[in-house]
Design an enzyme around this catalytic site. Structure first.
Site, short mmCIF file in Angstrom:
data_model
loop_
_atom_site.label_atom_id
_atom_site.label_comp_id
_atom_site.label_asym_id
_atom_site.label_seq_id
_atom_site.Cartn_x
_atom_site.Cartn_y
_atom_site.Cartn_z
N THR A 121 0.86 -1.18 0.00
CA THR A 121 0.00 0.00 0.00
C THR A 121 0.90 1.24 0.00
O THR A 121 2.08 1.15 0.34
CB THR A 121 -0.87 0.03 1.27
OG1 THR A 121 0.01 0.02 2.40
CG2 THR A 121 -1.77 -1.19 1.35
N GLU A 125 -5.61 -3.76 -1.34
CA GLU A 125 -6.05 -4.93 -0.58
C GLU A 125 -7.12 -5.73 -1.32
O GLU A 125 -7.51 -6.82 -0.90
CB GLU A 125 -6.60 -4.49 0.78
CG GLU A 125 -5.53 -3.97 1.75
CD GLU A 125 -5.23 -2.48 1.61
OE1 GLU A 125 -5.49 -1.91 0.53
OE2 GLU A 125 -4.74 -1.89 2.58
N LYS A 161 -15.47 17.24 9.86
CA LYS A 161 -16.53 17.16 10.87
C LYS A 161 -16.83 18.56 11.40
O LYS A 161 -16.08 19.11 12.18
CB LYS A 161 -16.11 16.23 12.01
CG LYS A 161 -15.89 14.80 11.57
CD LYS A 161 -15.72 13.88 12.77
CE LYS A 161 -15.16 12.55 12.33
NZ LYS A 161 -13.70 12.51 12.26
N TRP A 217 -21.04 15.57 9.27
CA TRP A 217 -19.96 15.25 8.33
C TRP A 217 -20.20 15.95 6.99
O TRP A 217 -21.31 15.98 6.48
CB TRP A 217 -19.90 13.74 8.08
CG TRP A 217 -19.39 12.98 9.27
CD1 TRP A 217 -19.26 13.44 10.55
CD2 TRP A 217 -18.94 11.62 9.28
NE1 TRP A 217 -18.77 12.47 11.36
CE2 TRP A 217 -18.57 11.33 10.62
CE3 TRP A 217 -18.83 10.63 8.31
CZ2 TRP A 217 -18.08 10.09 10.99
CZ3 TRP A 217 -18.35 9.38 8.68
CH2 TRP A 217 -17.97 9.12 10.01
P1 AMP Z 1 -4.73 2.17 -3.28
O1 AMP Z 1 -4.64 1.00 -2.41
O2 AMP Z 1 -3.47 2.97 -3.33
O3 AMP Z 1 -5.21 1.82 -4.64
O4 AMP Z 1 -5.81 3.15 -2.64
C1 AMP Z 1 -7.11 2.74 -2.38
C2 AMP Z 1 -7.94 3.89 -1.96
O5 AMP Z 1 -8.09 4.84 -3.01
C3 AMP Z 1 -9.36 3.54 -1.60
O6 AMP Z 1 -9.47 3.00 -0.31
C4 AMP Z 1 -10.07 4.87 -1.75
O7 AMP Z 1 -9.87 5.70 -0.63
C5 AMP Z 1 -9.35 5.48 -2.92
N1 AMP Z 1 -10.11 5.26 -4.16
C6 AMP Z 1 -9.91 4.33 -5.11
N2 AMP Z 1 -10.80 4.45 -6.10
C7 AMP Z 1 -11.62 5.49 -5.77
C8 AMP Z 1 -12.75 6.12 -6.38
N3 AMP Z 1 -13.22 5.74 -7.57
N4 AMP Z 1 -13.34 7.14 -5.70
C9 AMP Z 1 -12.87 7.55 -4.51
N5 AMP Z 1 -11.81 7.01 -3.91
C10 AMP Z 1 -11.18 5.99 -4.52
#
Ligand code: AMP
Length: 543
Positions: free
Chosen positions: A188, A333, A440, A445
């Site tokens: 991550t 994940e 917040k 929210w």
């Molecule tokens: P990563 O593991 O780096 O791909 O990040 C995942 C995170 O990116 C998710 O938990 C979201 O917070 C954000 N994310 C991914 N796709 C979207 C989307 N279409 N809209 C909003 N947030 C997103």
């Protein structure tokens, strides 16, 4: 007594995707814009042969099943061969994001205990600096031909990729093993704390490839020409190296040439029909085509995710360029596909505007992923499109554990995503925030994504971020940090007035601040943690 099915047992192995592609679509092209600057052409058949040779070479270097093999590389055919040569032979392919801070790259290599590192030419200086302090790394392979090998370097075990491959005869059978064996690892981004490793299995990766290619998912077909803008080090390029082998379509790899002009040229010259990537990269491409009055001749669909895709971007693509946008949500994940914005048949009669509203959400889940939203006590929340909750998922390609971390991340058998969302009665999920980014105000929210989406539709705004600023009465109030489009003029007051009628008045931000550039993470997301730090002492005019 139960009757058992009487079907063949064949483990779901990554090598089977490639052998299928080579056998049934062997002459379909893989085109790469290389780090070297030129265009390289190969086929699925050739990639399969060279992956086998690479597997032989890795065995000759002393790799044994389960060993981790790292890559620091852009999207290209050699990286594709490494994906398959490594995982196919029972080793574990560990893709690393070269845009991370060097100490993070070192930390990740050490955590994964990578034995071999494959590296693209223009990333070699980073590796040359890090590897002497990483005792786990026994070999470094530079992804180039003999002529491009550096004469002066300080690494004792540096190999030339092409020499390694050419030295082998390809007489190698892909081994068969348990489909639950680890195939690859992605970390991550680790914007808070250390990065964490997600270990994908062969089974989870193949099932993910099946599901992501489905018509209601990415809809990948043999007739497509796909250019993944999303890097192979960002959640395995959303599985595209696997799903394209599964359907046997043409793949176009852009290397590190991701600016608007380079992408446009490749889209046109290779007749690309489909692509996928994060919103920030599309801002660059759209600016380029707009500034130069260009149109796309073959580009039909793009999957946008990784961050919320602003509705204004969906409209620009569709109305101005005839490119359909599929909004997708996922995470490392989740391998990463979770949900995609696709309509149901009951929506077919709706007016275009209402369809558009549905498609702006992050979408409905594909088979293989279940989801729910829960409150702070873990109670499931209703699917009414209004109630927000912590989004939790489970499924065939969701992690059950992080690499090297004993404590299970699961809550009651579900994986807590860290995202806050609503789900409507039709099962469409909409992310309102990362839980850490929620604003917040007086106990209520406010969705930062919603505030950003409004300003992203303003003609003078290039990019906008909403963050919480301290307020003596309301605790937090939203403020906007904005980058203007080149040459555009707009005032704070004009942008605040732009919210009128678009969101409830009390949610209107208290301030707008202009900056030249917004900070992004190594995967192209807004770096909110950094932004909040930058503006931690900001005094709101309303305070
Ligand atoms: P990563 O593991 O780096 O791909 O990040 C995942 C995170 O990116 C998710 O938990 C979201 O917070 C954000 N994310 C991914 N796709 C979207 C989307 N279409 N809209 C909003 N947030 C997103």
């Amino acid at each position: 007594m139960s009757l058992m099915g009487q079907m063949m047992q064949m483990p779901l192995l990554i090598s089977s995707l490639l052998t299928h592609a080579a056998r049934h679509n062997g002459d379909t092209e893989i085109v790469s814009k290389r780090v070297e600057g030129d265009i390289h052409r190969t086929t699925w058949g050739e990639v399969e042969l060279r992956s086998r040779k690479l597997a032989q070479a890795l065995a000759r270097l002393g790799c044994e099943p389960g060993d981790r093999v790292g890559t620091l590389a852009w999207n290209g055919y050699r990286h594709l061969e490494i994906y398959y040569g490594v995982s196919g032979s029972g080793l574990v392919c560990h893709t690393i994001n070269p845009r991370l801070f060097p100490q993070q790259v070192a930390w990740i290599i050490n955590d994964a205990q990578d034995k071999v590192i494959f590296v693209d030419l223009n990333i070699f200086p980073l590796v040359e600096k890090l590897v002497p302090n990483l005792p786990c790394v026994k070999h470094v392979v530079l992804m180039c031909g003999r002529d491009d090998m550096p004469r002066d370097h300080s690494l004792p075990h540096l190999h030339c990729y092409e020499e390694l491959v050419e030295a082998e005869n390809g007489q190698y059978d892909w081994p068969t093993f348990d489909e639950n064996t680890a195939a690859s690892i992605c970390y991550t981004s680790g914007t808070t704390g250390n990065p964490k490793g997600a270990v994908y299995s062969h089974r989870s990766s193949v099932l993910h490839a099946f599901a992501s290619a489905l018509p209601d998912a990415m809809c990948i077909k043999a007739t497509d020409v796909i250019l993944p803008v999303v890097p192979m080090f960002h959640v395995n390029a959303w599985g595209i190296p696997y799903s394209t082998a599964l359907v046997g379509c043409k793949l176009v790899m852009p290397g590190h040439h991701l600016d608007g002009a380079s992408l446009y040229e490749l889209f046109e010259s290779e007749k690309v029909t489909m692509s996928a990537g994060v919103p920030t990269i599309w801002l660059g491409l759209l600016n380029h085509v707009k500034a130069n009055g260009l149109k796309f001749s073959t580009f039909k669909t793009t999957v946008i995710g990784g961050s919320a895709c602003p509705p204004s971007m969906i409209r620009t693509f569709e109305n101005d360029y005839g490119v359909e946008v599929v909004h997708a949500w996922g995470m490392t994940e989740l391998s990463p596909i979770g949900t995609l914005g696709r309509l149901k048949s009951k929506h077919s009669h709706l007016p275009a505007e209402e369809k558009q509203k549905i498609l702006e959400k992050q979408g409905k889940s594909v088979f293989g992923i279940d989801m729910r939203i829960v409150d702070g006590e873990g109670n499931p929340q209703p699917w009414n499109g209004v109630a927000t909750g912590d989004l939790e998922v489970r499924g065939h390609w969701v992690i059950s554990n992080y690499f090297n971390i004993d404590k299970s991340p699961l809550h009651d058998g579900w994986f807590p995503t860290g995202d806050v969302a609503t789900i409507d009665a039709d099962g469409y999920m909409q992310i309102t925030d990362r839980s850490k980014d929620v604003i917040k105000s007086g106990g209520e929210w406010i969705s930062s994504i919603e505030l950003e989406n409004v300003l992203m539709a303003h003609p003078a705004v290039h990019e906008a971020a909403a963050i919480a600023a301290h307020h003596p009465k309301w605790d937090e109030r939203p403020m906007m940090v904005v980058v203007k489009k080149p040459g555009a003029e707009v005032t704070r007051e004009e942008l605040l007035a732009f919210y009128k009628g678009k969101i409830p008045t009390w949610q209107t931000p208290d301030d707008v601040v202009f900056v030249d550039e917004l900070p992004h993470t190594a995967t192209g997301k807004l770096y909110k943690l950094k932004l909040r730090e930058m503006f931690k002492d900001h005094k709101l005019p309303t305070a």
